[in-house]
Structures are given as structure tokens and as C-alpha cells.
Design a protein around this motif. Structure first.
Motif, PDB file in Angstrom:
ATOM      1  N   LEU A   1       0.858  -1.190   0.000  1.00 33.43           N
ATOM      2  CA  LEU A   1       0.000   0.000   0.000  1.00 33.43           C
ATOM      3  C   LEU A   1       0.893   1.238   0.000  1.00 33.43           C
ATOM      4  CD1 LEU A   1      -2.466  -1.241   2.774  1.00 33.43           C
ATOM      5  CD2 LEU A   1      -2.789  -1.372   0.293  1.00 33.43           C
TER       6      LEU A   1
ATOM      7  N   GLY B   1       1.563  -5.224   4.247  1.00 35.54           N
ATOM      8  CA  GLY B   1       0.722  -6.397   4.442  1.00 35.54           C
ATOM      9  C   GLY B   1       1.525  -7.396   5.246  1.00 35.54           C
TER      10      GLY B   1
ATOM     11  N   CYS C   1      -3.562  -4.207   9.320  1.00 31.39           N
ATOM     12  CA  CYS C   1      -2.590  -4.320   8.241  1.00 31.39           C
ATOM     13  C   CYS C   1      -3.230  -5.081   7.095  1.00 31.39           C
ATOM     14  CB  CYS C   1      -1.318  -5.000   8.711  1.00 31.39           C
ATOM     15  SG  CYS C   1      -1.427  -6.789   8.884  1.00 31.39           S
ATOM     16  N   GLY C   2      -2.623  -4.940   5.946  1.00 36.38           N
ATOM     17  CA  GLY C   2      -3.130  -5.654   4.783  1.00 36.38           C
ATOM     18  C   GLY C   2      -2.766  -7.117   4.821  1.00 36.38           C
TER      19      GLY C   2
ATOM     20  N   SER D   1      -1.157  -9.854   2.244  1.00 37.82           N
ATOM     21  CA  SER D   1      -0.477  -9.822   0.956  1.00 37.82           C
ATOM     22  C   SER D   1       0.447 -11.021   0.795  1.00 37.82           C
ATOM     23  CB  SER D   1       0.313  -8.516   0.826  1.00 37.82           C
ATOM     24  OG  SER D   1       1.212  -8.390   1.892  1.00 37.82           O
TER      25      SER D   1
END
Lengths: 401, 484
Positions: free
Chosen positions: A189, A343, A214-215, A217
Motif C-alpha cells: 500500500l 501487508g 494491516c493488509g 499480501s
């Protein structure tokens, strides 16, 4: 008498794949991407690697079990490859294996590889998985944000911080990390957000909104380690060495006893104390120059500032709001964007944190480079959930400085 | 044998949630405007994690099971809506109540008379051998949307402890008829009842079969109809009890109106629920006539004892009935009770297969919420685990069973999770610290948003943990419910 790990092992090279929703890439290719960078950095051939540790957590939805997928993907020289898993601290666990192998003299050069391919599930967030036949009959089937969100309720209650104040403080954690992530080409991001957007984002698990999480990924990161002597022999001048490496695992005290108040990480405090002792640090707030912590959720990062003894207990939220941990603050935290922007490909995250600290210590962090090269940089990698977890603290620094 | 037998204690349970009947009616009025006339009052509806077994356990606990568990030698569970056709349902209740392995357990089903027949069987068995018995009736009727039953039915449970001494009400006698009068039926593997015209049921069924049975019971026991103080004949239609009482010579003042208005008719459990409700309000030396109707009729006659007041449950059915949380969200009712398939998302696809070996090995831990306490340190822990909490010797210590289910607990931390799958989001859960020590992270249920605060006192409730739709298995565990 144990003498500790300080300065016994040097990082010869590191690599980090571009993190993100890597729809075009499998776990094996992510490992190759990180590995090629590390090999070039180390200036060795893969045949020099004598042992490897592979960290992957959700192996059943990606590369599968055992050390074989790494050995095949990287075409290692039929060396021992040990697969490790320790919740979200898996990446640090892989590093620990490689570092101790070198320190013991069992091998000269070892590889720590962390990888995770999470985006083959079809839905957002961490994959749902069994925790064992008994736990599935008893444990709450909550989400990761739900597990960590509970810190906020307990922290507010304990320190008398209102929900509104705490929401703003944890909001700043995310605003700060997003601002840092913009400058990192490997982050998932790369978009700044403002505090109002963060505060008013959809609720995921109260009080954590979308930007407090958090993402998820895909990614991989790795380190090639050796002794300082061998590194020098290979022509390396500026060396980054391991100053401390500690891991603390819950034994049920928090979750089963009646003493823990739910507002902090018991294990992080233990791991931090051990790490500071090993590294010879007695004033972390002053002596640490950089931190990469396990900001799976904004509230996690906030309480971790206290658990690492950088902020006083109950004062972490004020330090956050004061900008103490901003990129231009006194002790930047997540200068690379953190889990927030990278992520969290589970097996890779611990090594990704060390990667940023390594770059910063060598002055190779590009646009993100801190002007003053720090003496010590800390990474904190946490797995599990607040009441039962694995906490890892890794401190790296310049060799001989 | 002529030893006195009767009811020692009694308790009932009605789910916390209520559905406004007007919400049902409004939802269907586009199809049939006349249903608006049925939109009065409320019906008790189970939360998604409640079924006949969870309600049975709650009723038994309200009946005082914690106090008399050691003396129970027989457990009879009556229900026409049990979760298992072949796995003894009473046996699951027995595990949840942490009763001895050496007791008789039995399921009774097959008719709306199951509740009263089970009670009669318990009374007769206890009269024979003097062993205390626990008789529970519990129902969660499935009702087809727009059917008459959708308006009249309700969920609930009642439990009665039967014994020979310390009686709250003595069993005077009974009369039973068995007649294949099919007012409604549900074929094997059918989800919903099929019901005949209610006018016929009222006149030929309640008006004749039930009345005849009541008369016979009074005659057999020598009780004068005028001495009946409580006439208990709940039915899924209005007015039948008053009419039957009149025909049997029982005073109108003795007729209890059913709990249909605020709870609904809980099939075979309805008479037992009504009995508990009546006993909670009864004085000493009062005669109660209990009627269970369904392919014949059970009539049981009781007389309260001078100690009835002292035997009233601390957690009353009346409090349960008055303490409900009302919703007018008919769609939510449809979804949480699985009448309406909705997109649940991939997170709901997790395989809920239960390892039966694990469940058996840990049945006390899981179904009974039994942990352990270290006799040396007094430290309680859950689950039991091999080495006591805090021990560094590696020894397994001197651990005793330590049940947590009846202990209060305080919320240490919590969240309202909107990411994890729940059929009734958000999913509330958090860490609880128990009175007397010990901790667990548990799901919370029957939550109002205002209940989500650190320090809130909770009680434990036996609930459905998960349903394995692929295999038809239901898994149970304990959850925190706000103390109200």
C-alpha cells in the motif's frame, strides 16, 4: 554459561520481494525474487549455502509442507532445509535457526527464507484454519483483528484513556505508517491517508476500523548469514551483525491465570528484556535508533511501544500523538511502512523487518534513509494473539561500532 | 407401593429473544392481509446458538441442578425437536450438567404429549425405587413461514426434579388415555407440521378427549373439581382451557391462560413450562391439574406442600419471561433460525467436522466446562492440562476436577468482531476472569451492545458452538451471557 549471540554472526546479504497482491506469482517465485537479490548482495553462489531454514505458516494453501519447496525453487545444493512455523513470528524463527547454526560452527553460511502466499484463498483477511481437533471444539473462532482489538478495551480501562482518545492515537499510528509506505517501492500500500479517513473507516472489530488493520499480501524475504570473519574475507567492509535475538513464548499464564490484565504483551516484555541484556542496551528509548515492530493492528503497535520499554507504561499513546515515532521523530517506527503498508505474508514479515533495518544501517534505504545511521535497530515480530503468543525481538547493529 | 412422590424443585427457561408477532404479520400481509389479525403479542425465539438441548440445560440449572446433581439417578428428556435422531439427547444434557455416569437417561418423543408422559414416567419410576429423577421438556418447533404455527409457536423448556421427600408438590394421581386423534403430525424427515382445522381440534379434541380425561382423573383421585386451584391446559389456540374447565366443573378462576401471548406454545414442553409457571406463583396446599394433549391425553394432579415457597427457583421462569429482548426484525429471525439461506461468505466454509475421539476424551472439559484445581496451590485452571499452571517441577500435581459452569466471571477484554463469520454479527467474545480464579476466552451471546464493557459480570450458558451442516452434527460449548 551462555555468552549470547552478540556480534557472532553477520548478515552477508538480504533480499526482499515486492509485497502485494501478487496474482501473477506463486510462493516459489516469490522466494526466488528475494533470493536473487540476497545472493547478489552477498556476492556468493548458492552452492556456498550449507544449511537453510524456511519459514512458512499457511503452507497448506501455498507451497505445501516440508523444506523441499525451497530447496527445489532455489536449487540448493542438497543441504539441510528445515521448515519452521511459529505463528506470525515464523520469519524471525527462520532467522534464528540460520543465525544459531552459524554461531555454533555447524556451518559457515546459512540461509533464512520466509515466504507466504496468502492471496490464493478467494477472500480478504487471513485464511480461516483449524487450530487442532480439541481447540476447534472450544476456542473462539474469531478473526485476527478481533483477537487484537481486545487490547484496546483493556488498555482504555487500565489507563483511563477514553475510547475517543485511544482511537485517535491508534489512528495516528496508521497515518504515520501510510506516510512512510509511500516512499517504499516494495510496499503493498503506497497511499497516504488522513486521520479523519482512518477514524471514520468501516468497523472491522471494535474499535479497530479498516485502517487499523494491516493488509494481507503475498511476499518473501531472506537473509544469508555467516561469521564476521568470513564476511570480511568475502570483501565486505561495512558489516551488520546480530546484537540480540530473543524469543518468548506464552505458557498459559496470561490466558489461564488471573494476573494478566489484557492490555499488554507479557511475552514481548520478556523478549525485550532478554534482548537488551544480550545486546548490552540499558536505555532503549535513547539507544535504539530505529524500530520495526509487529503492527498487525494499530493498537498492537501502540502497546508494543510500552512493552519494549521505549514508552512508559500508560504513556505510549501520548508518544504516538507527539510524533515520537514518526519518520522524522526521535525514534522512527515502521520507517518502511510496516505491516500496515507491506501487508503481512506471515513467514516473510520478520525477515522483511530486519531487511529494512539492514538497509538503514548500511545507508542503502534510498528515499527513506534516516540521516543519522543508528547504532542499534530493533525488530519485533509477534505471533498468535494477546493472551497466547510468540514474541521475537531481533536487534542488529553495525559491527565494531 | 404407596410412598409419597412429587416435585422437589422446578425451573423453566425461555430464550432471551422475542419476536413481535406484528412483524411476522406485516411481512406476510402482502400475501394475505388477514394475517394482520394474528399480529398480537410476542413469541420467544431461540438465538442462533440455542436448541432444545441448550434450553433443557438452562431449565435444569434454573431447577437447581447444581445443588442436587449428586442425587439424580435418572434423567428423562422430552422433546419432539431434539437435534439428534440417533445419539441420545438426554446423554448430552447429562454431560452438560456434569451428572454421574451411573444414571439412567432416556429420550421421550413422538407426540405433543411427550412432556407430560415423561413426567408421569419419572413419577412412577421414583415411586417404585425412590431414586430422584430429573424430567426436562424442551422444544424449538420449526414453523413454516406464514403458517398458523409460525404465529402460535414459541421456544422454551422446563425441568422438574422428582423425588420422595422435601417435596414442593405432591403427586396425587393421574389418568391417561391413548387415542389416535391426529390434530397435527410431522412425518419422518419432514421439517414442518401438517395441521388439521383448528375448530375440529378444539371441539372434538380438547372439548371431548381432554375433558373426559380430566373428569376421569378427578374421579380416580377423589378430588372435587371445585377444589382445583390451578387448571393448566395450554394449547396453541385460544379459549380451549376455559371451555374444558367449564365442562369438567372446574372454576373459571382456576384456569391459567397459557403463555401464548408472550412466549408461544412450546409443543410438548408447553404443559411443563406452564406447570413451572404455576408452581412459582402457587401457595401451600393447592391442587393443580396438568393436562398434556396429543393423540390422547395425560392428566396429572398435584397438591402443593407447605414448603412450596421455599422451593421456588432463585432464577425464575417469570423473570426469564419478563426479561426478554424484543425484536421486530423478521428477516433476522428467518436468518438466524436457518429458514432463509443467505450468502455467508467463504469464511463460513470452514470444515466443522468434529473429531469424535477428541470429543469423547475431553467430554467433561468441553460439555461440562470442568477444569482443574491444584490442591496444593488452590489455583484453578481451564482446560485441565498436564502440568499445573506455574509449576516448574514438571510434576502433574494433585489436581481435582473444578467445574466452572456455575461460577460468575468478569469481562477483562472483549471485542465485537465483524470480520469473522457469524450468522448474527457482530461476534462478541473476550476474556473472562472467574470468581475463585481461572480464565477463559469465550464467545459471548445474548448481548446488547451496552453489555460490552470491561468489568461486566457474566454467567456461563451451554450453547451451540458450531453446526456441521455437511454431516448433520451439532457441537456444544459454553459461552458468556451478561448477568441480568
Amino acid at each position: 554459561m551462555a555468552t549470547g549471540i552478540k556480534d557472532k554472526v553477520a548478515i552477508l546479504g538480504m533480499g526482499c520481494a515486492r509485497f502485494g497482491e501478487r496474482w501473477d506469482t506463486d510462493g516459489e517465485s516469490l522466494m526466488v525474487e528475494a533470493f536473487r537479490e540476497a545472493l547478489a548482495d552477498a556476492n556468493i553462489e548458492s552452492s556456498a549455502i550449507q544449511a537453510a531454514w524456511l519459514g512458512v505458516s499457511y503452507d497448506s494453501i501455498s507451497i505445501g509442507p516440508s523444506g523441499v519447496p525451497a530447496s527445489v525453487a532455489l536449487r540448493l545444493d542438497n543441504v539441510p532445509v528445515t521448515k519452521v512455523e511459529n505463528y506470525c513470528a515464523t520469519g524471525s524463527e527462520a532467522l534464528r535457526g540460520a543465525v544459531y547454526a552459524v554461531a555454533s560452527g555447524a556451518c559457515d553460511v546459512a540461509l533464512a527464507m520466509g515466504v507466504e502466499k496468502l492471496k490464493d484463498t478467494g477472500y480478504g483477511g487471513l485464511p480461516v484454519r483449524s487450530r487442532g481437533t480439541r481447540a476447534d471444539l472450544m476456542n473462539v473462532l474469531g478473526s485476527a483483528p478481533g483477537a487484537f482489538a481486545q487490547l484496546a478495551a483493556a488498555y482504555s480501562g487500565k489507563h483511563g484513556v477514553s475510547g475517543v482518545e485511544l482511537k485517535r492515537a491508534i489512528g495516528h499510528v496508521s497515518v504515520k505508517s501510510h506516510a512512510n509506505g509511500v516512499k517504499n517501492p516494495k510496499a503493498h500500500l503506497r497511499k497516504a491517508v488522513d486521520i479523519e479517513t482512518v477514524i471514520h473507516a468501516p468497523m472491522i472489530a471494535e474499535p479497530l476500523g479498516l485502517f487499523d488493520c494491516c493488509g494481507v499480501s503475498d511476499g518473501a524475504a531472506c537473509a544469508i548469514v555467516t561469521t564476521p570473519e568470513i564476511a570480511r574475507g568475502l570483501g565486505k567492509r561495512d558489516l551488520v551483525t546480530i546484537k540480540a535475538l530473543s524469543l518468548a513464548v506464552s505458557n498459559g499464564w496470561e490466558g489461564q491465570g488471573s494476573q494478566w490484565d489484557g492490555s499488554y504483551f507479557h511475552t514481548t516484555r520478556i523478549a525485550a528484556r532478554r534482548a537488551y541484556h544480550e545486546a548490552g542496551i540499558d536505555k532503549p528509548r535513547n539507544q535504539l535508533g530505529l524500530m520495526e515492530v509487529h503492527d498487525c493492528f494499530s493498537i498492537t503497535e501502540l502497546v508494543t511501544m510500552e512493552d519494549l520499554f521505549v514508552s512508559d507504561e500508560g504513556a505510549g499513546w501520548r508518544d504516538v500523538l507527539d510524533g515520537f515515532f514518526d519518520a522524522d521523530g526521535e525514534l522512527p517506527c515502521q520507517i518502511d511502512g510496516g505491516l500496515k503498508c507491506f501487508g503481512h505474508p506471515i513467514g516473510a514479515s520478520g525477515l522483511r523487518m530486519v531487511y529494512e533495518n539492514y538497509l538503514q544501517l548500511l545507508g542503502r534505504a534510498g528515499e527513506r534513509q534516516r540521516k543519522t545511521i543508528p547504532q542499534y535497530a530493533l525488530s519485533h515480530n509477534l505471533g498468535g494473539f494477546p493472551s497466547q503468543n510468540v514474541a521475537a525481538v531481533v536487534i542488529v547493529g553495525r559491527y565494531g561500532k | 407401593m404407596n410412598r409419597p412422590v412429587g416435585i422437589k424443585s422446578f425451573g423453566g427457561y425461555v430464550p432471551w429473544l422475542r419476536l413481535e408477532r406484528s412483524a411476522i404479520a406485516e411481512s406476510h400481509a402482502w400475501f394475505d392481509a388477514s394475517v394482520r389479525g394474528k399480529g398480537k403479542g410476542q413469541r420467544a425465539i431461540s438465538n442462533w446458538d440455542e436448541d432444545t438441548l441448550t434450553m433443557a440445560v438452562e431449565a435444569a440449572r434454573n431447577c437447581g441442578a447444581a445443588g442436587f446433581a449428586g442425587r439424580i439417578g435418572r434423567l428423562i428428556l422430552a422433546s419432539t425437536t431434539p437435534p439428534f435422531v440417533d445419539r441420545q439427547n438426554a446423554g448430552i444434557v447429562k454431560e452438560a450438567l456434569n451428572l454421574s455416569d451411573s444414571i439412567e437417561t432416556m429420550d421421550v418423543s413422538g407426540s405433543r404429549r411427550a412432556g407430560t408422559s415423561a413426567l408421569l414416567a419419572a413419577l412412577n419410576a421414583t415411586r417404585g425405587d425412590g431414586v430422584d429423577a430429573l424430567c426436562i421438556g424442551a422444544e424449538k418447533p420449526r414453523t413454516q413461514p406464514l403458517s398458523e404455527a409460525e404465529f402460535t409457536a414459541g421456544d422454551g423448556a422446563a425441568a422438574l426434579c422428582v423425588g420422595t421427600e422435601s417435596l414442593a408438590a405432591e403427586f396425587v394421581g393421574s389418568h391417561t388415555t391413548s387415542i389416535d386423534f391426529v390434530d397435527q403430525f410431522r412425518g419422518a424427515n419432514r421439517e414442518f407440521d401438517y395441521a388439521w382445522e383448528s375448530r375440529w381440534v378444539r371441539e372434538e379434541g380438547y372439548g371431548k378427549i381432554a375433558v373426559a380425561a380430566v373428569r376421569a382423573a378427578l374421579e380416580r383421585t377423589g378430588i372435587d373439581a371445585k377444589d382445583v386451584k390451578h387448571f393448566l391446559m395450554d394449547a396453541p389456540m385460544a379459549g380451549v382451557a376455559a371451555r374444558a374447565a367449564k365442562l369438567a366443573g372446574v372454576a373459571d378462576a382456576a384456569v391459567h391462560r397459557g403463555l401464548g401471548g408472550e412466549v408461544g406454545f412450546a409443543a410438548s414442553a408447553a404443559p411443563l413450562i406452564q406447570l413451572v409457571h404455576a408452581l412459582e406463583g402457587a401457595g401451600p396446599n393447592e391442587v393443580a391439574v396438568l393436562v398434556g394433549f396429543g393423540q390422547g391425553c395425560d392428566v396429572l394432579i398435584f397438591k402443593t406442600t407447605p414448603s412450596i415457597a421455599a422451593r421456588r427457583p432463585t432464577q425464575s421462569l417469570r423473570a426469564c419471561i419478563h426479561g426478554g429482548k424484543t425484536t421486530s426484525n423478521y428477516m433476522r429471525y428467518l436468518v438466524i433460525n436457518d429458514y432463509m439461506p443467505i450468502e455467508r461468505g467463504m469464511r463460513a466454509e470452514m470444515d466443522m467436522k468434529t473429531a469424535l475421539t477428541t470429543l469423547y476424551r475431553d467430554r467433561k472439559t468441553i460439555l461440562g466446562l470442568v477444569g482443574a484445581r491444584d490442591r496444593a496451590t488452590g489455583l484453578a485452571q481451564y482446560p485441565r492440562g498436564g502440568i499445573p499452571l506455574g509449576s516448574t517441577t514438571g510434576g502433574v500435581g494433585d489436581m481435582e476436577d473444578y467445574p466452572f459452569a456455575d461460577r460468575g466471571a468478569k469481562v477483562i477484554s472483549f471485542t465485537a468482531d465483524r470480520l469473522t463469520f457469524s450468522i448474527d454479527p457482530p461476534a462478541y467474545y473476550g476474556m473472562l476472569d472467574f470468581e475463585g480464579g481461572g480464565r477463559m476466552t469465550l464467545d459471548f451471546t445474548d448481548m446488547d451492545p451496552a453489555d460490552a464493557i470491561v468489568g461486566r459480570m457474566m454467567r456461563m450458558s451451554f450453547r451451540v458452538k458450531s453446526r456441521d451442516a455437511a454431516r448433520g452434527f451439532t457441537n456444544y460449548f459454553w459461552k458468556g451471557v451478561p448477568q441480568r
